[in-house]
Design a protein around this motif. Structure first.
Motif, PDB file in Angstrom:
ATOM      1  N   LEU A 492      88.958  17.249   2.648  1.00  0.00           N
ATOM      2  CA  LEU A 492      87.592  17.182   2.131  1.00  0.00           C
ATOM      3  C   LEU A 492      86.817  15.953   2.587  1.00  0.00           C
ATOM      4  O   LEU A 492      85.797  15.610   1.993  1.00  0.00           O
ATOM      5  CB  LEU A 492      87.622  17.223   0.594  1.00  0.00           C
ATOM      6  N   ALA A 496      82.966  15.183   1.583  1.00  0.00           N
ATOM      7  CA  ALA A 496      82.601  13.987   0.830  1.00  0.00           C
ATOM      8  C   ALA A 496      81.490  13.226   1.548  1.00  0.00           C
ATOM      9  O   ALA A 496      80.572  12.691   0.921  1.00  0.00           O
ATOM     10  CB  ALA A 496      83.827  13.094   0.639  1.00  0.00           C
ATOM     11  N   CYS A 500      79.071  16.668  -0.961  1.00  0.00           N
ATOM     12  CA  CYS A 500      79.290  18.004  -1.510  1.00  0.00           C
ATOM     13  C   CYS A 500      80.296  18.007  -2.663  1.00  0.00           C
ATOM     14  O   CYS A 500      80.688  19.077  -3.134  1.00  0.00           O
ATOM     15  CB  CYS A 500      79.778  18.956  -0.418  1.00  0.00           C
ATOM     16  N   LEU A 501      80.745  16.833  -3.099  1.00  0.00           N
ATOM     17  CA  LEU A 501      81.687  16.735  -4.209  1.00  0.00           C
ATOM     18  C   LEU A 501      81.026  16.002  -5.374  1.00  0.00           C
ATOM     19  O   LEU A 501      80.022  15.310  -5.199  1.00  0.00           O
ATOM     20  CB  LEU A 501      82.945  15.985  -3.772  1.00  0.00           C
ATOM     21  N   SER A 502      81.606  16.169  -6.572  1.00  0.00           N
ATOM     22  CA  SER A 502      81.054  15.475  -7.735  1.00  0.00           C
ATOM     23  C   SER A 502      81.323  13.982  -7.630  1.00  0.00           C
ATOM     24  O   SER A 502      82.148  13.524  -6.839  1.00  0.00           O
ATOM     25  CB  SER A 502      81.672  16.035  -9.017  1.00  0.00           C
ATOM     26  N   ALA A 505      84.752  12.131  -7.533  1.00  0.00           N
ATOM     27  CA  ALA A 505      85.612  12.199  -6.344  1.00  0.00           C
ATOM     28  C   ALA A 505      85.727  10.834  -5.676  1.00  0.00           C
ATOM     29  O   ALA A 505      86.741  10.535  -5.030  1.00  0.00           O
ATOM     30  CB  ALA A 505      85.056  13.224  -5.362  1.00  0.00           C
ATOM     31  N   ARG A 515      90.710  18.704  -5.445  1.00  0.00           N
ATOM     32  CA  ARG A 515      89.501  18.971  -6.212  1.00  0.00           C
ATOM     33  C   ARG A 515      89.448  20.470  -6.509  1.00  0.00           C
ATOM     34  O   ARG A 515      89.807  21.299  -5.654  1.00  0.00           O
ATOM     35  CB  ARG A 515      88.230  18.573  -5.446  1.00  0.00           C
ATOM     36  N   LEU A 517      87.426  23.721  -6.891  1.00  0.00           N
ATOM     37  CA  LEU A 517      86.147  24.190  -6.350  1.00  0.00           C
ATOM     38  C   LEU A 517      85.848  25.621  -6.799  1.00  0.00           C
ATOM     39  O   LEU A 517      86.713  26.497  -6.716  1.00  0.00           O
ATOM     40  CB  LEU A 517      86.162  24.124  -4.819  1.00  0.00           C
ATOM     41  N   GLY A 572      76.277  21.047  -7.077  1.00  0.00           N
ATOM     42  CA  GLY A 572      76.578  20.955  -5.651  1.00  0.00           C
ATOM     43  C   GLY A 572      75.277  21.161  -4.911  1.00  0.00           C
ATOM     44  O   GLY A 572      74.305  21.653  -5.465  1.00  0.00           O
ATOM     45  N   CYS A 616      81.295  23.051   1.721  1.00  0.00           N
ATOM     46  CA  CYS A 616      80.135  22.841   0.844  1.00  0.00           C
ATOM     47  C   CYS A 616      79.615  24.120   0.201  1.00  0.00           C
ATOM     48  O   CYS A 616      78.641  24.079  -0.556  1.00  0.00           O
ATOM     49  CB  CYS A 616      78.999  22.126   1.566  1.00  0.00           C
ATOM     50  N   ASP A 620      81.879  21.691  -7.271  1.00  0.00           N
ATOM     51  CA  ASP A 620      83.077  20.941  -7.667  1.00  0.00           C
ATOM     52  C   ASP A 620      83.158  20.957  -9.200  1.00  0.00           C
ATOM     53  O   ASP A 620      82.368  20.310  -9.885  1.00  0.00           O
ATOM     54  CB  ASP A 620      82.968  19.508  -7.140  1.00  0.00           C
ATOM     55  N   THR A 622      85.992  20.134 -10.960  1.00  0.00           N
ATOM     56  CA  THR A 622      87.207  19.407 -11.342  1.00  0.00           C
ATOM     57  C   THR A 622      87.108  18.842 -12.757  1.00  0.00           C
ATOM     58  O   THR A 622      88.093  18.844 -13.510  1.00  0.00           O
ATOM     59  CB  THR A 622      87.461  18.270 -10.340  1.00  0.00           C
TER      60      THR A 622
END
Length: 693
Positions: A492, A496, A500-502, A505, A515, A517, A572, A616, A620, A622
């Motif tokens: 990822l 990142a 595109c991640l929370s 992360a 993560r 998804l 996202g 993407c 996310d 998680t």
């Protein structure tokens, strides 16, 4: 040389009254080098009917000293090509059946005409022969020619018009008391004549006449007028009476379609026993506030709407059935039915009744087919129509309208586009519009101007267009493709980098761990009337080495997971790394492809597919706890690219997450349901049982 003589004439046709449509008259003679055809010397062609443009109409042929029509049996685009070329146009773009432009009179000269498309004259095509027909004038054929003249055809490609003194085109209301209020809803009816305005004698005037006048001027209803108020003014003024008798049935879309009796001579005769006709119209609710009248309480529910139009009062017709919006098929779609829709929505009569998805294709169900209104109905639902199956109609046949709307004189009061080099002051700032306002002054804006400088670089500007794109998401595909993936962090890094991640992360122990998804496919269709293109040109696109592609827009879509109270629990976003035509409807060619630094965009009638397994294309989740949520996807969220309709850019789904699995149901576009159904959706966002549809 080839001799061709043209002139424009005006015909009186009797169909529910007297019509005054323009027609094109063409006389042709063959080249001296070709074998003379005795019939061709006498053949003449013209386009007639009402309402129509100069390049369309009922096709009529002058043969053996008499005008006649062509039956629509076996009629085809090839036939239309031949006829349009004989009329001096380069080709045909369509044809009509069932006397769309009104029924003709006299002979039906040709029937079962079958052309290959390359014939020099309609007489060279196969048919049953001259005058041999089993049709009625209900089956008169019409043609729609491409608005482009054959080079060298006729003098400088100009059609010479023979002015008809008895043609009514422009009508207005003249108030007896000067007012700045708009729209003008009451006054003396005046008809444009030469360089001035003339009046209509009100002897025999009926409410049906008033209804037609009000409809022409953009008003849905008429009301009684206090004639005593106008008598004194009428006695003091000298009048020119152009019309002495009007006998409308009330469903005409224009005064010219009513039986009219014109004053003979120079329009100075008196109106014995009468006075100038005066009418009073009722404006639609959207115009009441501008007229200083008491605003009616808006209806709580509406069952018809217009979508995809460039201006107020035009668009694709959509109707509400079983709490879901759907379109209307264009079979038998006429101005009478279109006028019912227009008046129901608070506008006047219909100016145009469009077929063939002229205002863009809709999505979802098609609720009506073969709508047949008399013109007096209060709603399109009161008209006769057929329920249809998917085999009967496709969205390429969606009906649309353009309504008559009141003149508001906005051009005389916030908005011009000019060269900004000489800007001396700012007149507005902080402007925020919803898009439904009729003038910039109606938008939210600062009470006190707040703009640091008055130079040209701080001046707002616009570029106007009659067409725009319209992006919509394939909601069922999102529901069908959703799943959860636990993806290792070491896979990822690029995601990142592209945010595109929370946020949590960033605190993870990279490259260890994973993560969670929420993944799904998104298929984005352009159902508008212009291609969707990135705001920025290729010279300003940003290269992302990690994924090896260009970003043409900073943000293309927002993916959000919302709680029952609307709080965002996960998000996202997707940069438009590659806008291209993945697939297109039949007959439409792909224009945009990302390979080799190609142009990016989405063609009208095509769609861009982002598969669930690309970077993407997820949210996310998680950090999300089990529960009931709403999945929301918004296309073009920052309104960076113009669209004809932004209300269908959002998609929502009910979402249930148990900590291990996830289910989506009830996925729909933001404007697909009725207000009542949408309220129920918001009230119960979660899945109520384990039944997965």
């Amino acid at each position: 040389m080839n001799s061709r003589c043209w002139k424009r004439c005006f015909i009186i046709s009797f169909l529910l009254g007297v019509w005054f449509p323009a027609c094109i008259l063409v006389q042709t003679t063959p080249r001296p080098t070709s074998t003379p055809k005795p019939q061709s010397d006498r053949l003449q062609f013209r386009l007639v009917g009402y309402p129509r443009k100069h390049n369309e109409g009922r096709i009529e042929i002058f043969y053996k000293g008499e005008w006649g029509t062509i039956c629509d049996d076996d009629f085809s685009l090839s036939n239309a090509h031949v006829l349009c070329r004989q009329l001096g146009f380069v080709a045909a773009t369509g044809w009509t059946h069932s006397a769309k432009y009104g029924k003709g009179l006299g002979k039906i000269w040709l029937d079962n005409v079958q052309c290959n498309g390359g014939e020099k004259s309609i007489e060279l095509c196969k048919s049953r022969g001259w005058g041999n027909s089993d049709c009625t004038h209900d089956e008169d054929a019409g043609v729609i020619c491409k608005d482009e003249r054959i080079p060298g055809f006729v003098d400088s490609n100009v059609i010479h018009v023979q002015v008809d003194e008895n043609k009514v085109e422009e009508v207005r209301l003249r108030p007896v008391v000067t007012t700045k209020k708009r729209p003008i809803t009451e006054g003396v009816v005046e008809v444009k004549y030469k360089d001035g305005w003339t009046q209509i004698c009100d002897v025999g005037w009926t409410p049906k006449n008033t209804r037609v006048i009000c409809g022409m001027l953009g008003f849905p209803h008429e009301r009684k007028v206090n004639k005593n108020f106008y008598k004194l003014s009428a006695e003091r003024q000298k009048h020119q009476y152009r019309l002495h008798s009007v006998a409308c049935v009330g469903t005409e879309v224009h005064l010219a379609a009513c039986p009219l009796e014109f004053n003979k001579g120079n329009a100075t005769e008196t109106c014995e026993g009468g006075m100038p006709a005066v009418v009073s119209c009722v404006p639609g609710p959207q115009y009441v506030q501008n007229n200083g009248q008491k605003k009616k309480k808006p209806q709580t529910t509406t069952t018809v709407r217009l979508k995809g139009g460039a201006k107020l009062g035009e668009g694709r017709v959509e109707v509400l059935k079983n709490n879901e919006w759907g379109t209307v098929c264009d079979d038998r779609w006429t101005l009478l039915s279109a006028s019912v829709v227009c008046r129901e929505l608070g506008f006047g009569s219909a100016k145009d009744a469009f077929t063939g998805a002229r205002m863009g294709q809709g999505i979802g169900p098609i609720h009506m087919n073969e709508v047949q209104c008399l013109g007096t109905e209060k709603s399109i639902w009161n008209c006769g129509f057929k329920n249809i199956t998917s085999e009967d109609c496709q969205h390429i046949e969606d009906a649309a309208v353009r309504c008559n709307t009141p003149y508001m004189a906005f051009e005389n009061s916030e908005t011009w586009y000019w060269d900004g080099s000489n800007v001396t002051e700012m007149v507005m700032s902080g402007v925020k519009c919803t898009g439904n306002e009729m003038a910039l002054s109606q938008c939210q804006h600062h009470k006190t101007i707040s703009c640091q400088k008055t130079s040209a670089k701080f001046s707002a500007g616009v570029i106007c267009s009659e067409t725009a794109s319209d992006l919509v998401l394939n909601a069922p595909l999102v529901q069908q493709t959703v799943y959860i993936e636990d993806r290792p962090l070491h896979m990822l890094y690029c995601a990142a980098e592209e945010d595109c991640l929370s946020k949590s992360a960033a605190k993870a122990n990279w490259p260890y761990g994973h993560r969670r998804l929420l993944r799904f496919s998104s298929q984005i269709h352009n159902i508008g009337r212009a291609d969707f293109r990135p705001k920025a040109g290729r010279h300003s696109w940003i290269w992302h080495a990690c994924h090896g592609h260009y970003h043409s827009m900073d943000i293309f879509t927002h993916y959000d997971l919302l709680s029952s109270n609307g709080t965002k629990v996960a998000e996202g976003h997707k940069a438009s790394f590659c806008l291209e035509d993945t697939e297109c409807h039949e007959g439409i060619s792909k224009r945009y492809e990302c390979a080799n630094f190609g142009e990016q965009g989405i063609t009208v009638g095509c769609w861009d597919l982002y598969r669930h397994d690309i970077d993407c294309q997820w949210i996310d989740i998680t950090d999300v706890k089990p529960g009931n949520y709403v999945l929301q996807i918004v296309i073009n969220p920052n309104f960076e690219v113009a669209e004809s309709d932004f209300t269908n850019n959002a998609m929502k789904c009910n979402c249930k997450y148990d900590g291990h699995r996830i289910w989506l149901h009830n996925c729909h576009m933001g404007d697909a349901f009725s207000d009542e159904a949408e309220r129920r959706f918001e009230k119960y966002p979660g899945q109520l049982n384990n039944q997965i549809s």
